[in-house]
Scaffold this motif. Structure first.
Motif, mmCIF file in Angstrom:
data_model
loop_
_atom_site.group_PDB
_atom_site.id
_atom_site.type_symbol
_atom_site.label_atom_id
_atom_site.label_comp_id
_atom_site.label_asym_id
_atom_site.label_seq_id
_atom_site.Cartn_x
_atom_site.Cartn_y
_atom_site.Cartn_z
ATOM 1 N N HIS A 1 56.873 37.773 20.252
ATOM 2 C CA HIS A 1 58.026 37.642 19.367
ATOM 3 C C HIS A 1 58.358 38.997 18.742
ATOM 4 O O HIS A 1 57.526 39.609 18.093
ATOM 5 C CB HIS A 1 57.749 36.626 18.258
ATOM 6 C CG HIS A 1 57.446 35.255 18.777
ATOM 7 N ND1 HIS A 1 58.374 34.494 19.441
ATOM 8 C CD2 HIS A 1 56.306 34.520 18.736
ATOM 9 C CE1 HIS A 1 57.828 33.341 19.775
ATOM 10 N NE2 HIS A 1 56.568 33.334 19.362
ATOM 11 N N GLY A 2 59.580 39.452 18.956
ATOM 12 C CA GLY A 2 60.059 40.616 18.222
ATOM 13 C C GLY A 2 59.496 41.947 18.654
ATOM 14 O O GLY A 2 59.303 42.829 17.829
ATOM 15 N N MET A 3 59.210 42.110 19.942
ATOM 16 C CA MET A 3 58.781 43.419 20.437
ATOM 17 C C MET A 3 60.014 44.314 20.512
ATOM 18 O O MET A 3 60.903 44.115 21.339
ATOM 19 C CB MET A 3 58.143 43.269 21.828
ATOM 20 C CG MET A 3 57.896 44.595 22.547
ATOM 21 S SD MET A 3 56.778 45.701 21.665
ATOM 22 C CE MET A 3 57.147 47.258 22.463
ATOM 23 N N HIS A 4 60.091 45.292 19.618
ATOM 24 C CA HIS A 4 61.253 46.171 19.546
ATOM 25 C C HIS A 4 61.011 47.408 20.384
ATOM 26 O O HIS A 4 59.917 47.973 20.390
ATOM 27 C CB HIS A 4 61.516 46.562 18.088
ATOM 28 C CG HIS A 4 62.893 47.083 17.844
ATOM 29 N ND1 HIS A 4 63.219 48.406 17.981
ATOM 30 C CD2 HIS A 4 64.032 46.450 17.507
ATOM 31 C CE1 HIS A 4 64.495 48.565 17.700
ATOM 32 N NE2 HIS A 4 65.014 47.391 17.413
ATOM 33 N N ALA A 5 62.033 47.852 21.104
ATOM 34 C CA ALA A 5 61.890 49.006 21.991
ATOM 35 C C ALA A 5 61.537 50.260 21.201
ATOM 36 O O ALA A 5 61.925 50.427 20.043
ATOM 37 C CB ALA A 5 63.178 49.224 22.777
ATOM 38 N N LEU A 6 60.813 51.152 21.839
ATOM 39 C CA LEU A 6 60.542 52.465 21.266
ATOM 40 C C LEU A 6 61.839 53.268 21.199
ATOM 41 O O LEU A 6 62.767 53.028 21.985
ATOM 42 C CB LEU A 6 59.512 53.204 22.121
ATOM 43 C CG LEU A 6 58.073 52.718 21.998
ATOM 44 C CD1 LEU A 6 57.253 53.139 23.213
ATOM 45 C CD2 LEU A 6 57.437 53.253 20.722
ATOM 46 N N PRO A 7 61.928 54.235 20.281
ATOM 47 C CA PRO A 7 63.174 55.002 20.171
ATOM 48 C C PRO A 7 63.453 55.808 21.435
ATOM 49 O O PRO A 7 62.555 56.434 21.993
ATOM 50 C CB PRO A 7 62.908 55.921 18.973
ATOM 51 C CG PRO A 7 61.427 55.987 18.836
ATOM 52 C CD PRO A 7 60.919 54.670 19.295
ATOM 53 N N GLY A 8 64.682 55.731 21.884
ATOM 54 C CA GLY A 8 65.107 56.570 23.009
ATOM 55 C C GLY A 8 64.946 55.969 24.379
ATOM 56 O O GLY A 8 65.423 56.543 25.365
#
Length: 359
Positions: free
Chosen positions: A62-69
């Motif tokens: 749940h809610g794995m947010h991408a790394l920046p870029g």
């Protein structure tokens, strides 16, 4: 021979928070190995994700947010999250040439000469002007203590050691803990086990409806307030409640998520309550969370009387050279990204001799 190397910034940890910090350092013009170094004690890329149990597939995350870029695209929801995220982190490190050094165990961070910090590790010492600490919590599983615990004849294990549900086939299992891991374990184990019992200190709080941005900000603010006061952080999840998913609803309907109050003591054959009730068990699974892995910072005496490290944004109030990312309010994946950016912004000002404002 003096093995001390000088850099501007040391990043400890290469999970979500550490990689986010390294990315923003790189984007700000800092060169890896010359200006900054990333030290990670894990055997490979993936942060704590690489140690997650095989049945935790990417679709259950749940809610794995991408790394920046760099977005994580076309991931197979049926593959173990450890594989999916491990490969993603590895690609990320290569794409942005972050040159993570591993396995490196950081043993202590101390005050050094000339206003620098000395980062002592298994492969030598770095003298640095600033530090991004991104060591997370996975290495510090929390095991509560209860009377009689040492007498239990069965097996005790923590979420950090959870092998998957098949290993509990035919066994009587007590799961302790009211968070997301505890409910996931129960729902997985129940079809295999002879019986399951769910025990928590507090009644679970279920959250209905979407978890929107305003709710997220409110939850983070509650955690942030504790950190500002120098208290040990609670997890963001602890103040959001459990999402009432279809799986949770089914578990409630089936009686798998029939929560019992905390037992009083552990017996050789199970657990017992003050009213005389007992449950026999072969396994006690402690889904009782983790604590920040920050023992290596102890020589700097950053802890407040309340037991935590007081922060303004990501910056330690007691020492502006030190930033904690993935700690307290930034312990979520999206929070870690934002914290990495904020830490680098403050560090750039510090190194330039400019006033550092609260993040």
């Amino acid at each position: 021979m003096d093995s001390t190397r000088e850099v501007e910034v040391v990043v400890i940890g290469a999970g979500q928070a550490g990689l986010a910090g390294a990315f923003h350092l790189r984007r700000s013009g800092f060169e890896p190995d010359r200006d900054f170094v990333v030290l990670d004690h894990s055997p490979g890329p993936g942060g704590a994700w690489q140690f997650r149990w095989p049945s935790l597939t990417y679709g259950k995350v749940h809610g794995m947010h991408a790394l920046p870029g760099m977005e994580l695209t076309d991931a197979d929801a049926g593959r173990p999250s450890a594989e999916v995220i491990g490969e993603y982190f590895a690609t990320y490190e290569l794409t942005f040439d972050l040159r993570v050094r591993r396995p490196v165990d950081v043993r202590a961070v101390r005050e050094g000469p000339g206003g620098r910090l000395l980062v002592e590790s298994s492969v030598g010492t770095w003298a640095t002007r600033a530090l991004i600490n991104a060591t997370g919590t996975w290495d510090r599983p929390f095991w509560p203590r209860y009377p009689g615990q040492e007498t239990f004849r069965g097996r005790q294990l923590h979420t950090a050691q959870y092998p998957g549900p098949e290993e509990f086939a035919g066994l009587r299992v007590i799961v302790v803990g009211g968070g997301a891991s505890g409910t996931q374990h129960l729902l997985e184990i129940a079809p295999y086990a002879a019986s399951t019992t769910w025990v928590t200190r507090r009644p679970p709080v279920y959250r209905e409806g979407p978890f929107d941005e305003n709710a997220g900000r409110a939850a983070v603010a509650l955690v942030e307030e504790r950190v500002r006061r120098g208290l040990p952080p609670r997890s963001v999840v602890s103040v959001t409640g459990l999402p009432l998913t279809d799986a949770i609803r089914q578990g409630l309907a089936d009686g798998v998520l029939d929560r019992q109050p905390m037992f009083e003591r552990i017996t050789p054959d199970g657990v017992a309550w003050a009213d005389g009730r007992q449950v026999e068990a072969d396994v006690i699974l402690w889904a009782t969370g983790f604590r920040p892995a920050i023992d290596h910072l102890a020589p700097l005496r950053l802890r407040e009387p309340g037991g935590g490290i007081r922060l303004e944004g990501t910056r330690a109030v007691a020492d502006p050279r030190i930033h904690l990312v993935g700690y307290g309010p930034s312990a979520s994946t999206i929070g870690a990204n934002r914290a990495g950016r904020a830490a680098v912004r403050d560090i750039r000002r510090l190194l330039a001799g400019e006033p550092v404002a609260a993040a």
